[in-house]
Write a protein that holds these residues in place. Sequence first.
Motif, PDB file in Angstrom:
ATOM      1  N   VAL A   8      41.528  47.653  44.417  1.00  0.00           N
ATOM      2  CA  VAL A   8      41.700  46.262  44.842  1.00  0.00           C
ATOM      3  C   VAL A   8      41.341  45.391  43.653  1.00  0.00           C
ATOM      4  O   VAL A   8      40.286  45.570  43.034  1.00  0.00           O
ATOM      5  CB  VAL A   8      40.805  45.922  46.052  1.00  0.00           C
ATOM      6  CG1 VAL A   8      40.936  44.455  46.423  1.00  0.00           C
ATOM      7  CG2 VAL A   8      41.161  46.812  47.235  1.00  0.00           C
ATOM      8  N   VAL A   9      42.242  44.468  43.293  1.00  0.00           N
ATOM      9  CA  VAL A   9      42.010  43.586  42.153  1.00  0.00           C
ATOM     10  C   VAL A   9      42.093  42.132  42.583  1.00  0.00           C
ATOM     11  O   VAL A   9      42.779  41.788  43.534  1.00  0.00           O
ATOM     12  CB  VAL A   9      43.019  43.838  41.001  1.00  0.00           C
ATOM     13  CG1 VAL A   9      42.906  45.246  40.470  1.00  0.00           C
ATOM     14  CG2 VAL A   9      44.433  43.537  41.421  1.00  0.00           C
ATOM     15  N   ARG A  10      41.357  41.297  41.866  1.00  0.00           N
ATOM     16  CA  ARG A  10      41.461  39.847  42.030  1.00  0.00           C
ATOM     17  C   ARG A  10      42.230  39.340  40.824  1.00  0.00           C
ATOM     18  O   ARG A  10      41.815  39.522  39.683  1.00  0.00           O
ATOM     19  CB  ARG A  10      40.094  39.193  42.120  1.00  0.00           C
ATOM     20  CG  ARG A  10      40.225  37.684  42.383  1.00  0.00           C
ATOM     21  CD  ARG A  10      38.913  36.962  42.519  1.00  0.00           C
ATOM     22  NE  ARG A  10      38.102  37.172  41.331  1.00  0.00           N
ATOM     23  CZ  ARG A  10      36.887  37.703  41.337  1.00  0.00           C
ATOM     24  NH1 ARG A  10      36.336  38.102  42.457  1.00  0.00           N
ATOM     25  NH2 ARG A  10      36.208  37.833  40.225  1.00  0.00           N
ATOM     26  N   ILE A  11      43.375  38.705  41.078  1.00  0.00           N
ATOM     27  CA  ILE A  11      44.238  38.193  40.012  1.00  0.00           C
ATOM     28  C   ILE A  11      44.099  36.676  39.959  1.00  0.00           C
ATOM     29  O   ILE A  11      44.241  35.999  40.973  1.00  0.00           O
ATOM     30  CB  ILE A  11      45.708  38.567  40.252  1.00  0.00           C
ATOM     31  CG1 ILE A  11      45.861  40.091  40.301  1.00  0.00           C
ATOM     32  CG2 ILE A  11      46.600  37.976  39.171  1.00  0.00           C
ATOM     33  CD1 ILE A  11      47.236  40.556  40.707  1.00  0.00           C
ATOM     34  N   VAL A  12      43.824  36.163  38.773  1.00  0.00           N
ATOM     35  CA  VAL A  12      43.764  34.719  38.566  1.00  0.00           C
ATOM     36  C   VAL A  12      45.170  34.259  38.186  1.00  0.00           C
ATOM     37  O   VAL A  12      45.679  34.591  37.119  1.00  0.00           O
ATOM     38  CB  VAL A  12      42.750  34.350  37.460  1.00  0.00           C
ATOM     39  CG1 VAL A  12      42.740  32.854  37.235  1.00  0.00           C
ATOM     40  CG2 VAL A  12      41.369  34.867  37.820  1.00  0.00           C
ATOM     41  N   ILE A  13      45.813  33.488  39.080  1.00  0.00           N
ATOM     42  CA  ILE A  13      47.182  33.037  38.858  1.00  0.00           C
ATOM     43  C   ILE A  13      47.187  31.782  37.996  1.00  0.00           C
ATOM     44  O   ILE A  13      47.933  31.676  37.027  1.00  0.00           O
ATOM     45  CB  ILE A  13      47.887  32.782  40.204  1.00  0.00           C
ATOM     46  CG1 ILE A  13      47.903  34.092  40.998  1.00  0.00           C
ATOM     47  CG2 ILE A  13      49.288  32.239  39.994  1.00  0.00           C
ATOM     48  CD1 ILE A  13      48.320  33.945  42.419  1.00  0.00           C
ATOM     49  N   PHE A  14      46.387  30.823  38.353  1.00  0.00           N
ATOM     50  CA  PHE A  14      46.151  29.591  37.598  1.00  0.00           C
ATOM     51  C   PHE A  14      44.658  29.328  37.687  1.00  0.00           C
ATOM     52  O   PHE A  14      43.996  29.870  38.568  1.00  0.00           O
ATOM     53  CB  PHE A  14      46.907  28.393  38.211  1.00  0.00           C
ATOM     54  CG  PHE A  14      48.398  28.497  38.122  1.00  0.00           C
ATOM     55  CD1 PHE A  14      49.047  28.297  36.913  1.00  0.00           C
ATOM     56  CD2 PHE A  14      49.157  28.778  39.244  1.00  0.00           C
ATOM     57  CE1 PHE A  14      50.421  28.386  36.829  1.00  0.00           C
ATOM     58  CE2 PHE A  14      50.530  28.867  39.171  1.00  0.00           C
ATOM     59  CZ  PHE A  14      51.162  28.671  37.961  1.00  0.00           C
ATOM     60  N   PRO A  15      44.109  28.495  36.824  1.00  0.00           N
ATOM     61  CA  PRO A  15      42.698  28.138  37.008  1.00  0.00           C
ATOM     62  C   PRO A  15      42.480  27.614  38.433  1.00  0.00           C
ATOM     63  O   PRO A  15      43.272  26.828  38.937  1.00  0.00           O
ATOM     64  CB  PRO A  15      42.469  27.043  35.965  1.00  0.00           C
ATOM     65  CG  PRO A  15      43.482  27.331  34.903  1.00  0.00           C
ATOM     66  CD  PRO A  15      44.688  27.855  35.644  1.00  0.00           C
ATOM     67  N   GLN A  16      41.481  28.125  39.084  1.00  0.00           N
ATOM     68  CA  GLN A  16      41.123  27.750  40.452  1.00  0.00           C
ATOM     69  C   GLN A  16      42.062  28.335  41.514  1.00  0.00           C
ATOM     70  O   GLN A  16      41.903  28.022  42.694  1.00  0.00           O
ATOM     71  CB  GLN A  16      41.048  26.230  40.623  1.00  0.00           C
ATOM     72  CG  GLN A  16      40.170  25.528  39.615  1.00  0.00           C
ATOM     73  CD  GLN A  16      38.714  25.966  39.703  1.00  0.00           C
ATOM     74  OE1 GLN A  16      38.186  26.139  40.788  1.00  0.00           O
ATOM     75  NE2 GLN A  16      38.090  26.166  38.560  1.00  0.00           N
ATOM     76  N   ILE A  17      43.061  29.131  41.113  1.00  0.00           N
ATOM     77  CA  ILE A  17      43.950  29.766  42.089  1.00  0.00           C
ATOM     78  C   ILE A  17      43.955  31.262  41.826  1.00  0.00           C
ATOM     79  O   ILE A  17      44.347  31.708  40.750  1.00  0.00           O
ATOM     80  CB  ILE A  17      45.392  29.218  41.996  1.00  0.00           C
ATOM     81  CG1 ILE A  17      45.403  27.721  42.265  1.00  0.00           C
ATOM     82  CG2 ILE A  17      46.303  29.950  42.982  1.00  0.00           C
ATOM     83  CD1 ILE A  17      46.739  27.070  42.084  1.00  0.00           C
ATOM     84  N   GLU A  18      43.497  32.022  42.813  1.00  0.00           N
ATOM     85  CA  GLU A  18      43.435  33.470  42.640  1.00  0.00           C
ATOM     86  C   GLU A  18      43.784  34.152  43.954  1.00  0.00           C
ATOM     87  O   GLU A  18      43.783  33.535  45.019  1.00  0.00           O
ATOM     88  CB  GLU A  18      42.060  33.899  42.166  1.00  0.00           C
ATOM     89  CG  GLU A  18      40.938  33.464  43.054  1.00  0.00           C
ATOM     90  CD  GLU A  18      39.583  33.775  42.457  1.00  0.00           C
ATOM     91  OE1 GLU A  18      38.773  34.347  43.194  1.00  0.00           O
ATOM     92  OE2 GLU A  18      39.337  33.460  41.290  1.00  0.00           O
ATOM     93  N   THR A  19      44.090  35.424  43.856  1.00  0.00           N
ATOM     94  CA  THR A  19      44.409  36.226  45.029  1.00  0.00           C
ATOM     95  C   THR A  19      43.820  37.618  44.850  1.00  0.00           C
ATOM     96  O   THR A  19      43.622  38.066  43.728  1.00  0.00           O
ATOM     97  CB  THR A  19      45.930  36.300  45.276  1.00  0.00           C
ATOM     98  OG1 THR A  19      46.174  36.950  46.520  1.00  0.00           O
ATOM     99  CG2 THR A  19      46.645  37.017  44.155  1.00  0.00           C
ATOM    100  N   THR A  20      43.526  38.262  45.951  1.00  0.00           N
ATOM    101  CA  THR A  20      43.008  39.625  45.931  1.00  0.00           C
ATOM    102  C   THR A  20      44.038  40.526  46.583  1.00  0.00           C
ATOM    103  O   THR A  20      44.474  40.249  47.705  1.00  0.00           O
ATOM    104  CB  THR A  20      41.667  39.702  46.685  1.00  0.00           C
ATOM    105  OG1 THR A  20      40.747  38.800  46.070  1.00  0.00           O
ATOM    106  CG2 THR A  20      41.100  41.097  46.650  1.00  0.00           C
ATOM    107  N   VAL A  21      44.437  41.584  45.865  1.00  0.00           N
ATOM    108  CA  VAL A  21      45.481  42.469  46.363  1.00  0.00           C
ATOM    109  C   VAL A  21      45.148  43.932  46.081  1.00  0.00           C
ATOM    110  O   VAL A  21      44.515  44.241  45.067  1.00  0.00           O
ATOM    111  CB  VAL A  21      46.852  42.144  45.732  1.00  0.00           C
ATOM    112  CG1 VAL A  21      47.346  40.781  46.146  1.00  0.00           C
ATOM    113  CG2 VAL A  21      46.797  42.249  44.225  1.00  0.00           C
TER     114      VAL A  21
END
Length: 90
Positions: free
Chosen positions: A29-42
Amino acid sequence: MIPVLLLAVALANIYVADVISVTDGDTVVVRIVIFPQIETTVPIRIRGIDTPELKAKCDSEKQLAIKARDFLAAQVFVTNFFLKILYMRN
């Protein structure tokens, strides 16, 4: 948070990600930072690796699954590596 850095390449975009946990011997399971202050865990399944399942009914298969999970954890939590996302399924 585990201090492992991944670079995830998807659709020509590069994302910085951290390994959060190891689900089993072929999934993290990883947490990806898409933009500063925007992230998702997949969850990310590793292509080409198929290990025994932790939910197996057979005790010997469960033991192999635990060994596989622990082996993967030992690898991803001490090494920086590249992660290329080949496809995403819904």
